[in-house]
Enzyme design. Sequence first.
Site, mmCIF file in Angstrom:
data_model
loop_
_atom_site.group_PDB
_atom_site.id
_atom_site.type_symbol
_atom_site.label_atom_id
_atom_site.label_comp_id
_atom_site.label_asym_id
_atom_site.label_seq_id
_atom_site.Cartn_x
_atom_site.Cartn_y
_atom_site.Cartn_z
ATOM 1 N N TYR A 1 0.823 -1.216 0.000
ATOM 2 C CA TYR A 1 0.000 0.000 0.000
ATOM 3 C C TYR A 1 0.855 1.263 0.000
ATOM 4 O O TYR A 1 0.390 2.330 -0.374
ATOM 5 C CB TYR A 1 -0.937 0.025 1.221
ATOM 6 C CG TYR A 1 -2.089 -0.951 1.143
ATOM 7 C CD1 TYR A 1 -2.195 -1.867 0.113
ATOM 8 C CD2 TYR A 1 -3.080 -0.954 2.117
ATOM 9 C CE1 TYR A 1 -3.238 -2.776 0.049
ATOM 10 C CE2 TYR A 1 -4.138 -1.856 2.069
ATOM 11 C CZ TYR A 1 -4.204 -2.764 1.032
ATOM 12 O OH TYR A 1 -5.245 -3.657 0.984
ATOM 13 N N LYS B 1 2.597 -15.235 2.931
ATOM 14 C CA LYS B 1 2.508 -15.935 1.648
ATOM 15 C C LYS B 1 3.942 -16.272 1.264
ATOM 16 O O LYS B 1 4.438 -15.941 0.184
ATOM 17 C CB LYS B 1 1.814 -15.014 0.616
ATOM 18 C CG LYS B 1 1.436 -15.678 -0.687
ATOM 19 C CD LYS B 1 0.272 -16.634 -0.582
ATOM 20 C CE LYS B 1 0.055 -17.346 -1.904
ATOM 21 N NZ LYS B 1 -0.859 -18.501 -1.801
ATOM 22 N N ASP C 1 -4.049 -17.763 2.068
ATOM 23 C CA ASP C 1 -5.205 -18.419 1.434
ATOM 24 C C ASP C 1 -5.832 -19.421 2.404
ATOM 25 O O ASP C 1 -7.062 -19.507 2.535
ATOM 26 C CB ASP C 1 -4.832 -19.085 0.096
ATOM 27 C CG ASP C 1 -3.452 -19.730 0.114
ATOM 28 O OD1 ASP C 1 -2.710 -19.538 1.094
ATOM 29 O OD2 ASP C 1 -3.117 -20.440 -0.850
ATOM 30 N N ASP D 1 -5.943 -6.162 5.826
ATOM 31 C CA ASP D 1 -7.096 -5.399 5.345
ATOM 32 C C ASP D 1 -8.234 -6.372 4.996
ATOM 33 O O ASP D 1 -9.388 -6.215 5.419
ATOM 34 C CB ASP D 1 -6.642 -4.625 4.091
ATOM 35 C CG ASP D 1 -7.659 -3.604 3.625
ATOM 36 O OD1 ASP D 1 -8.714 -3.482 4.260
ATOM 37 O OD2 ASP D 1 -7.397 -2.932 2.609
ATOM 38 N N ASP E 1 -11.705 -7.647 7.617
ATOM 39 C CA ASP E 1 -13.101 -7.471 7.191
ATOM 40 C C ASP E 1 -13.836 -8.810 7.203
ATOM 41 O O ASP E 1 -14.999 -8.889 7.584
ATOM 42 C CB ASP E 1 -13.171 -6.864 5.788
ATOM 43 C CG ASP E 1 -13.368 -5.359 5.844
ATOM 44 O OD1 ASP E 1 -12.956 -4.758 6.856
ATOM 45 O OD2 ASP E 1 -13.925 -4.790 4.885
#
Length: 356
Positions: free
Chosen positions: A135, A190, A222, A246, A250
């Site tokens: 980001y 990851k 994942d 992020d 959620d």
Amino acid sequence: MKIAVLPGDGIGTEIVAEAVKVLNVLGLKFEMEQALVGGAAYEAHGHPLPESTLKLAQQADAVLFGAVGDWKYDKLDRPLRPEQAILGLRKHMGLFANFRPAICYEELVGASSLKPELIAGLDILIIRELTGDIYFGQPRGRRVATDGHFPGAEEAFDTMRYSRPEIERIAHVAFQAARKRSKKVTSVDKANVLETFQFWKDVVTEVHAQYPDVELQHMYVDNAAMQLVKAPKAFDVVVTGNMFGDILSDEASMLTGSIGMLPSASLNTNNQGLYEPSHGSAPDIAGKGVANPLATILSAAMMLRFSLNQPEAAERIEVAVKKVLAQGLRTPDIYSAGTTKVGTREMGEAVLKALG
Ligand code: NAD
């Protein structure tokens, strides 16, 4: 104790007003000062994060934030959009650690889309690194490709990067938080594909050596996304980078039924923090008096615990929220048959009463 109060836009003003009332009856001495942020600040000062608002936030011990944004600002240049105010506050205040607890209250088990037995008693804490990763990584932009599958074609690119100190400090935050809970951290990465996250995993493992009493588990993102809906109660503290955090935070928030119940805290190295509900400004219900103020009231409780060193007051608020839920009071987002539908103000007043 100085609190900067930034209600923002949409339902932000309605829900922050209720949290301020709660803070005012605790018998503690606060200096609270309010300022404009987001679209409201853009209308008044031509910028979503005016210098005066930023200064107020930086000089406070904590910031109580509502929400910013409205569809009517979608056509503004990106730096002038309301949401830029949050990024600016994070950057200028160095708010690198984002805490998002996902707690499923007994009374709201039916509001989740998962089976009750999977989420009853759920209490997990997602810790997201907030100022690094893809980001913020440079360089980024658009260009004409000189290699890859389509040399000569237009392409866009971002840069994923993490430095050792950035990973170390968020890992310490996670292990220390786990010590106050059930002493288990899941670090999500990851590492099987990304160099950045192999480094993340290596550094988290090194930091773990200082916390032998805490169990550390590594999980690919994942798999973590899958496990969160398969067996969410298997997690306790989850620590991860900015982008994975992020998305996973959620996902975790919706396990509990309503985004209107979820507080969050973003802290810097001095424990100065910004406290806000996990949801946005909800322009669809703004001004109707139906928004759920509990996420903001619970954010105020987190503020008392993390930045203002008032754990008893924080607990009083949390107990009061449980009491009003047990009384059957519900804003429309958490309403179900057999409970009593109330508006934003009535819910706030019920919490005040429950505080005794
Ligand atoms: P949102 O979170 O504002 O709303 C999503 C849905 O949840 C809506 O149906 C809304 O009515 C409902 N909802 C949200 N909070 C609620 C509450 N307290 N009580 C009851 N219902 C609630 O997300 P969105 O609609 O995607 O975005 C609206 C605006 O908010 C956009 O401008 C977006 O950029 C902004 N936003 C701001 C923040 C922030 O300030 N931190 C976060 C997310 C989105």
